[in-house]
Design an enzyme around this catalytic site. Structure first.
Site, PDB file in Angstrom:
ATOM      1  N   MET A   1      75.019  10.889  20.513  1.00  0.00           N
ATOM      2  CA  MET A   1      74.020  11.297  21.511  1.00  0.00           C
ATOM      3  C   MET A   1      72.672  11.728  20.715  1.00  0.00           C
ATOM      4  SD  MET A   1      75.805  13.260  24.515  1.00  0.00           S
ATOM      5  CE  MET A   1      75.822  14.874  23.698  1.00  0.00           C
TER       6      MET A   1
ATOM      7  N   HIS B   1      76.602  12.939  11.389  1.00  0.00           N
ATOM      8  CA  HIS B   1      76.488  11.455  12.002  1.00  0.00           C
ATOM      9  C   HIS B   1      76.353  10.388  11.014  1.00  0.00           C
ATOM     10  CE1 HIS B   1      74.860  13.914  15.355  1.00  0.00           C
ATOM     11  NE2 HIS B   1      75.625  13.261  15.950  1.00  0.00           N
TER      12      HIS B   1
HETATM   13  O1  PAF Z   1      80.505  13.588  20.425  1.00  0.00           O
HETATM   14  C1  PAF Z   1      79.478  12.854  20.986  1.00  0.00           C
HETATM   15  O2  PAF Z   1      78.231  12.818  20.504  1.00  0.00           O
HETATM   16  C2  PAF Z   1      79.774  12.480  22.430  1.00  0.00           C
HETATM   17  O3  PAF Z   1      80.573  13.296  23.037  1.00  0.00           O
HETATM   18  C3  PAF Z   1      80.045  11.022  22.566  1.00  0.00           C
HETATM   19  C4  PAF Z   1      81.291  10.654  21.696  1.00  0.00           C
HETATM   20  C5  PAF Z   1      78.887  10.168  21.711  1.00  0.00           C
HETATM   21  C6  PAF Z   1      79.929  10.556  23.753  1.00  0.00           C
HETATM   22  O4  PAF Z   1      78.983  10.852  24.720  1.00  0.00           O
END
Ligand code: PAF
Length: 293
Positions: free
Chosen positions: A42, A49
């Protein structure tokens, strides 16, 4: 011939696009020939990330990252509008990490009106985050199933910090026969142990100083188990008491569960997961540890 002031060709250029059709057109010739790694996100990228993207880069031929703040997984009182969206710096970080394609779908294309199809995963979503955030996992499962369906990756990468989410995704992949290998990477932490999360940005300086209480509570539980503690209730009492000792912290839940189905355990036998959800001021943080015995 290159003109004097023109920069040399950039060796690596990441594609950024939002159209589902264009994405599928690019990926179609790769399926079955190249290993496609996928990191659904997101946005508001932090080191956690980037670690997922790096792992995908190491293991796969082509790396796709989706950036979509999924409205469906936010409750009516949650922070959808306030969710950080630093797209320019996200794009730069993804490019520097070696991502091949950053996909930023639009909500109107993901959920064309009228939209009627949802994925519901039973039992495992009943407790913990599922109980505190009704509809959250329906939103997560629905969007992840759609992302998987569109990208058709070989491998998909998630962080252990969202432990219940990882279990929900495992269950969905199994139940719906997605031919995707799910990779879960350990939680990345700040120096003081705070699990990296996009939400940390919203902590005030005082709240940020209080937030490592979650990690300290997990460490305390691990230490007690190492010393021989096996019964859940006294162990959880110690964890709760430590959280209560921090004036800015309010415990949502602390639970010792079996690591697969997340059912509460009275006694720790073959490993367990300790799940924590704590509000620090107005910011809700979650964390967990897998306890090995
Ligand atoms: O973990 C996240 O950032 C969200 O829940 C995901 C897996 C991208 C789904 O929107």
């Amino acid at each position: 011939m290159r003109r004097k002031n023109r920069p040399a060709l950039i060796a690596f250029a990441m594609r950024t696009l939002s159209s589902i059709k264009t994405l599928q057109k690019i990926l179609q010739p790769l399926h079955g020939r190249k290993r496609i790694g996928f990191v659904p996100t997101m946005g508001a990228f932090h080191e956690g990330h980037l670690a997922l993207m790096r792992q995908a880069r190491r293991e796969c031929d082509y790396v796709v990252v989706s950036l979509f703040v999924n409205p469906l997984q936010f409750g009516p009182k949650e922070d959808f509008a306030a969710y950080p969206r630093p797209i320019t710096s996200d794009r730069k970080k993804a490019q520097e990490t070696g991502v091949d394609l950053l996909w930023t779908p639009a909500a109107e294309e993901m959920y064309p009106s009228p939209y009627r199809t949802f994925i519901e995963i039973e039992e495992i979503t009943r407790r913990w985050e599922g109980a505190v955030r009704p509809g959250h996992f329906r939103g997560v499962a629905t969007v992840v199933a759609k992302l998987f369906q569109i990208v058709r990756p070989d491998r998909a990468y998630f962080g252990q910090k969202d432990y219940q989410q990882t279990r929900v995704i495992h269950q969905m992949v199994k139940d719906l026969h997605f031919p995707i290998s799910i990779r879960i990477l350990s939680t990345l932490r700040e120096k003081d142990g705070l699990a990296m999360s996009s939400r940390n940005q919203r902590l005030s300086p005082a709240e940020r100083a209080a937030a490592p209480i979650l990690f300290r509570a997990l460490q305390k539980a691990e230490a007690l188990v190492r010393k021989g503690a096996r019964e859940s209730p006294p162990l959880l009492q110690e964890v709760e008491a430590l959280i209560r000792s921090e004036p800015l912290a309010r415990l949502d839940y602390a639970a010792l569960c079996d690591p697969k189905f997340l059912e509460p355990l009275e006694r720790i036998q073959k490993g367990a997961v300790l799940l924590l959800a704590v509000k620090i001021g107005s910011v809700r943080l979650i964390d967990n540890v897998l306890i090995d015995i």
